[in-house]
Design an enzyme around this catalytic site. Structure first.
Site, PDB file in Angstrom:
ATOM      1  N   CYS A  32     -26.125 -51.443 -18.795  1.00 27.45           N
ATOM      2  CA  CYS A  32     -25.092 -51.532 -19.918  1.00 27.45           C
ATOM      3  C   CYS A  32     -25.179 -52.771 -20.619  1.00 27.45           C
ATOM      4  O   CYS A  32     -24.665 -53.643 -20.002  1.00 27.45           O
ATOM      5  CB  CYS A  32     -23.847 -51.119 -19.436  1.00 27.45           C
ATOM      6  SG  CYS A  32     -22.545 -51.393 -20.545  1.00 27.45           S
ATOM      7  N   CYS A  35     -21.636 -54.321 -20.933  1.00 29.56           N
ATOM      8  CA  CYS A  35     -21.246 -54.620 -19.525  1.00 29.56           C
ATOM      9  C   CYS A  35     -21.544 -56.098 -19.236  1.00 29.56           C
ATOM     10  O   CYS A  35     -20.761 -56.825 -18.604  1.00 29.56           O
ATOM     11  CB  CYS A  35     -21.755 -53.761 -18.505  1.00 29.56           C
ATOM     12  SG  CYS A  35     -21.323 -51.969 -18.535  1.00 29.56           S
TER      13      CYS A  35
END
Length: 107
Positions: A32, A35
Site C-alpha cells: 500500500c 500506507c
C-alpha cells in the site's frame, strides 16, 4: 527505531482495547503506497506524543481478524480508540495537520 509498536490479532485486545490511554491504530500493508506515506507521519507523532497516546500499527497481510472485526475496508485506515471504543476513524493518507487536529483533545 520506530516509536510505533506492532500489534497483532493476538495482542490487539490487551494492547488496544484494555489500554488506559487513547490508542491510535494504523492498519497497513506493505503493498500500500499511501500506507508508506503515512508511516513517517505517525512515527513523528508517536515520538512527540507517546506519553499521552499509544501509537500502534497492524499489518493486515498477516493479521486479518481484527481489521474484519473493526470494519476496515480500505488502507491505510487509522482508528482512535478510547476506553476500548473507536472514537475516530480515517481512511486514506492524511497530512500531519489533519491527524493532529483529530488528536488535539487527547494531547
Amino acid at each position: 527505531m520506530s516509536a510505533v509498536a506492532d500489534v497483532t490479532d493476538a495482542t490487539f485486545d490487551e494492547v488496544v482495547l484494555k489500554s488506559g490511554k487513547p490508542v491510535v491504530v494504523d492498519y497497513w500493508a506493505d503493498w500500500c503506497a499511501p500506507c508508506r506515506q503515512l508511516s513517517p507521519i505517525l512515527d513523528e507523532l508517536a515520538g512527540e506524543y507517546s506519553d499521552k497516546i499509544t501509537f500502534v500499527k497492524l499489518d493486515t497481510n498477516v493479521n486479518t481478524q481484527v481489521p474484519l472485526q473493526q470494519g476496515v475496508l480500505g488502507l491505510p485506515t487509522v482508528q482512535v480508540f478510547v476506553g476500548g471504543e473507536v472514537v475516530k476513524s480515517f481512511t486514506g493518507a492524511k497530512p500531519k495537520s489533519t491527524l493532529l487536529k483529530a488528536l488535539e483533545e487527547y494531547l
